[in-house]
Design a protein around this motif. Structure first.
Motif, short mmCIF file in Angstrom:
data_model
loop_
_atom_site.label_atom_id
_atom_site.label_comp_id
_atom_site.label_asym_id
_atom_site.label_seq_id
_atom_site.Cartn_x
_atom_site.Cartn_y
_atom_site.Cartn_z
N LEU A 158 0.83 -1.22 0.00
CA LEU A 158 0.00 0.00 0.00
C LEU A 158 0.86 1.25 0.00
N ARG A 159 1.98 1.19 0.75
CA ARG A 159 2.86 2.37 0.85
C ARG A 159 3.32 2.83 -0.53
N LEU A 160 3.64 1.86 -1.39
CA LEU A 160 4.09 2.21 -2.74
C LEU A 160 2.97 2.87 -3.55
N ARG A 161 1.74 2.68 -3.10
CA ARG A 161 0.61 3.31 -3.79
C ARG A 161 0.12 4.55 -3.04
N GLY A 162 0.94 4.98 -2.08
CA GLY A 162 0.60 6.20 -1.33
C GLY A 162 -0.54 6.01 -0.35
N GLU A 163 -0.72 4.74 0.14
CA GLU A 163 -1.83 4.49 1.08
C GLU A 163 -1.33 3.75 2.31
N ASP A 164 -2.21 3.61 3.30
CA ASP A 164 -1.89 2.75 4.45
C ASP A 164 -3.16 2.03 4.90
N LEU A 165 -3.08 1.36 6.06
CA LEU A 165 -4.24 0.55 6.48
C LEU A 165 -5.30 1.35 7.22
N GLU A 166 -4.95 2.53 7.65
CA GLU A 166 -5.85 3.35 8.45
C GLU A 166 -7.22 3.49 7.77
N GLY A 167 -8.26 3.08 8.49
CA GLY A 167 -9.63 3.26 8.00
C GLY A 167 -10.07 2.31 6.90
N GLN A 168 -9.20 1.39 6.50
CA GLN A 168 -9.58 0.46 5.41
C GLN A 168 -10.52 -0.63 5.96
N GLN A 169 -11.47 -1.01 5.15
CA GLN A 169 -12.38 -2.11 5.51
C GLN A 169 -11.72 -3.43 5.09
N VAL A 170 -11.62 -4.36 6.03
CA VAL A 170 -10.84 -5.58 5.79
C VAL A 170 -11.69 -6.82 5.99
N VAL A 171 -11.57 -7.80 5.08
CA VAL A 171 -12.17 -9.12 5.31
C VAL A 171 -11.04 -10.15 5.48
N VAL A 172 -11.23 -11.01 6.48
CA VAL A 172 -10.27 -12.08 6.77
C VAL A 172 -11.05 -13.38 6.72
N SER A 173 -10.48 -14.40 6.06
CA SER A 173 -11.11 -15.73 6.14
C SER A 173 -10.34 -16.59 7.13
N GLY A 174 -11.01 -17.64 7.65
CA GLY A 174 -10.41 -18.50 8.65
C GLY A 174 -10.52 -17.87 10.03
N SER A 175 -10.22 -18.65 11.05
CA SER A 175 -10.24 -18.13 12.43
C SER A 175 -9.21 -18.90 13.26
N GLY A 176 -8.15 -19.34 12.58
CA GLY A 176 -7.08 -20.06 13.28
C GLY A 176 -5.93 -19.14 13.58
N ASN A 177 -4.75 -19.72 13.71
CA ASN A 177 -3.57 -18.95 14.11
C ASN A 177 -3.33 -17.76 13.19
N VAL A 178 -3.27 -18.00 11.88
CA VAL A 178 -2.92 -16.92 10.95
C VAL A 178 -3.99 -15.83 10.98
#
Ligand code: NDP
Length: 458
Positions: free
Chosen positions: A234-254
Motif C-alpha cells: 500500500l505504501r508504494l501506492r501512497g496508502e496505508d491501512l488506516e480506516g480500510q475495511q478488511v475481510v479475513v477468512s479463517g479463524s485459526g492462528n494466521v
C-alpha cells in the motif's frame, strides 16, 4: 499440457519448461495441488532461464521439482474408548540446499502426499525469500483433531513422533505447526522426541511454548507478517491501512493475528470464518472475544456470533468474499478464493489481497486481480513471516538466549520489508513491475538455484 507462453521465453526455454511439466504430470499422478503449485512457478521462470541458460544445462528445473526424500508411515493410536485407529503420516524433505529442511506439520483429514508436496514445494521458495538459511520441507497426517480430547491428541502425537523422530534433528529437519498443529501439539511432539533421543534438543521443532524454548512473537508472526507485507504494497501506492475495511477468512492462528495487526494499524476488520460459515461484525471483530472462543474454548465462529450480540451476523455456508472490502486476507486454506469470488471483490472495489494461507487463491482469480490492478501478495512472500520467526527461534535456541517480543517484532518487520522489496525489485528487473507473483518466484528460485549449482550434483 502446454504451459501458457511466458512473456519473454525463447522457443528453446518454452520447450524445456513444457517437457518438464509433462514429465511431472506423468510421474506424479493424482496430485492436483502439487501440479497447480509447480505450474504456477514454472509459468513465471522463462525470463530468468532465458538469461541464465546454465540453469537449464544443470537441469535445475528437474532437480528442484523432485523431493530429496519422501517419508510415508503408519500412525496407529487408541482413542479414549480403547478403539484402535490407523492414520498415515508424511514428511517430504524437498530441498536442503539452503539449510535444514523447514516447514510445518498439518493435521487435517484432507492431507495426502500431493498436498504435502505442494506445501513443501512452495516452502522452498518462501524460505529462500526470508534470506535465512533454511531449506524446504513439509509434513503432516490425515488425522482429524476436531472433536478429539487432549489425551487422544497426545497419544496421536506420540505415535506420530515415534516414527518421525529418526528423520529429524536441529541440523537435519525442523518441523513447526500448520493447520491443526498449534502449541499443544508441538508440546506433545517435543516431549516424545526428547524421550526417544534422550536429548533436550530445542532446535528440532519451532513453535514451542515461550517458557521452554519457544520464541516470543512466533504465534503472531504469520498474521503480523501478512499485514506488514500489505502495508508495504500500500505504501508504494501512497496508502496505508488506516480506516480500510478488511475481510479475513479463517479463524485459526494466521487469521487471529492478521485481525490483531490490521486493527493495530487502524483497519476495520469485519469478518472471520471457519469451514461451516462466516461471521460479519459491523462494529469490527471483537478480538478478545474471538481469542476466548477459538483459543480457550476451542469453539466455532458461530459461537462468537452468538456471544457478540446484535452487531454480529452468522452466515452458515457463506463466503467472506461477498462482504465489500478494501483489503482481503485469505488465511484459511488452499483454493478458498476462486474467480467468482475475485469478480465480486473487484466489483466491490478491493485494492489489495494478501495470501496469509498457502495457495488460497485459484490461478484464474490471481489473473483477474492482476489484470484489475489489485496489489496481490502471493503466499510465498506474504506469509513468510511465520517461517522467518521460526528461523529466529532456531537462532535463539542455538545461542541459548531468549529475545524480547519487541526485538522479534522489529526483526520480523525488517524481514517482511526486505521480502517485499526483493519481490518488487526482482519483478521490475525482469520487466513485470508490480507483479509480486513473478518477483517472489524468480527471487526465491535464483537464490536456491545458486546454492544448488555451488554444491555440485546433489
Ligand atoms: P489453523 O488450524 O490454526 O486454522 C485453520 C483455519 O482455516 C480454521 O479456521 C479452519 O476452519 C480453516 N480451514 C482449514 N481447512 C479448511 C477447509 N478445508 N475449508 C475451509 N476452512 C478450512 O491453521 P493456520 O492458521 O496455522 O493455517 C492457515 C493457513 O495458513 C494454511 O494454509 C497454512 O498452510 C498457512 N500458513 C500457516 C503458517 C503458520 O505459521 N501457522 C505459516 C504460513 C502459512 P475449521 O476449524 O472449520 O477447520
Amino acid at each position: 499440457m502446454p504451459l501458457p507462453p511466458g512473456r519473454s521465453a525463447s522457443p528453446a526455454t518454452e520447450t524445456v519448461l513444457n517437457e518438464a511439466f509433462d514429465r511431472i504430470l506423468r510421474r506424479n499422478p493424482g496430485e492436483p495441488e502439487f501440479h497447480q503449485a509447480v505450474k504456477e512457478v514454472l509459468e513465471t521462470l522463462a525470463p530468468v532461464l532465458d538469461r541464465r541458460p546454465e540453469l537449464l544445462d544443470a537441469k535445475i528445473i528437474e532437480r528442484i521439482t523432485e523431493p530429496e526424500r519422501q517419508i510415508i508411515f503408519r500412525v496407529p493410536w487408541q482413542d479414549d474408548k480403547g478403539e484402535i485407529h490407523v492414520n498415515r503420516g508424511f514428511r517430504v524433505e524437498f530441498n536442503g540446499a539452503l539449510g535444514p529442511y523447514k516447514g510445518g506439520l498439518r493435521f487435517h483429514p484432507t492431507v495426502n502426499l500431493g498436498v504435502i508436496k505442494f506445501l513443501g514445494f512452495e516452502q522452498i521458495f518462501k524460505n529462500a525469500l526470508t534470506g535465512l538459511n533454511i531449506g524446504g520441507g513439509k509434513g503432516g497426517s490425515d488425522f482429524d483433531p476436531r472433536g478429539r480430547s487432549d489425551d487422544e491428541v497426545m497419544r496421536f502425537c506420540q505415535s506420530f513422533m515415534t516414527e518421525l523422530h529418526r528423520h529429524l534433528g536441529e541440523h537435519t529437519d525442523v518441523p513447526a505447526g500448520d493447520i491443526g498443529v498449534g502449541a499443544r501439539e508441538i508440546g506433545y511432539l517435543f516431549g516424545q522426541y526428547r524421550r526417544l533421543v534422550n536429548r533436550w534438543e530445542a532446535g528440532v521443532l519451532t513453535g514451542k511454548g515461550i517458557g521452554w524454548g519457544g520464541s516470543a512473537g512466533r504465534p503472531e508472526a504469520t498474521g503480523y507478517g501478512s499485514v506488514l507485507f500489505t502495508a508495504e504494497m500500500l505504501r508504494l501506492r501512497g496508502e496505508d491501512l488506516e480506516g480500510q475495511q478488511v475481510v479475513v477468512s479463517g479463524s485459526g492462528n494466521v487469521s487471529i493475528y492478521t485481525v490483531e495487526k490490521a486493527q493495530a494499524m487502524g483497519a476495520n476488520v469485519v469478518t472471520v470464518s471457519d469451514s461451516d460459515g462466516y461471521v460479519v461484525d459491523e462494529k469490527g471483530i471483537d478480538l478478545a472475544l474471538l481469542k476466548e472462543v477459538k483459543q480457550v474454548r476451542r469453539g466455532r465462529v458461530g459461537d462468537y456470533a452468538e456471544l457478540r450480540g446484535p452487531s454480529a451476523r452468522y452466515v452458515p455456508g457463506g463466503r467472506v468474499w461477498e462482504v465489500p472490502a478494501d483489503i482481503a486476507f485469505p488465511s484459511a486454506t488452499e483454493n478458498e478464493l476462486n474467480s467468482d469470488d475475485a469478480v465480486t471483490l473487484i466489483r466491490n472495489g478491493v485494492k489489495a489481497v494478501s495470501e496469509g494461507a498457502n495457495m488460497p487463491t485459484t490461478p484464474d482469480a490471481v489473473r483477474l486481480f492482476q489484470e484489475a490492478g489489485v496489489a496481490f501478495g502471493p503466499g510465498k512472500a506474504a506469509n513468510a513471516g511465520g517461517v522467518a520467526v521460526s528461523g529466529l527461534e532456531m537462532a535463539q535456541n542455538a545461542a541459548r538466549v531468549s529475545w524480547t517480543f519487541e526485538k522479534v517484532e522489529a526483526e520480523l518487520t525488517r524481514i517482511m520489508k526486505a521480502v517485499h522489496d526483493k519481490c518488487h525489485e526482482t519483478a521490475e528487473r525482469y520487466g513485470s513491475p508490480g507483479d509480486y507473483v513473478k518477483g517472489a518466484n524468480i527471487a526465491g528460485f535464483e537464490r536456491v538455484s545458486d546454492a544448488i549449482l555451488a554444491q555440485g550434483l546433489t
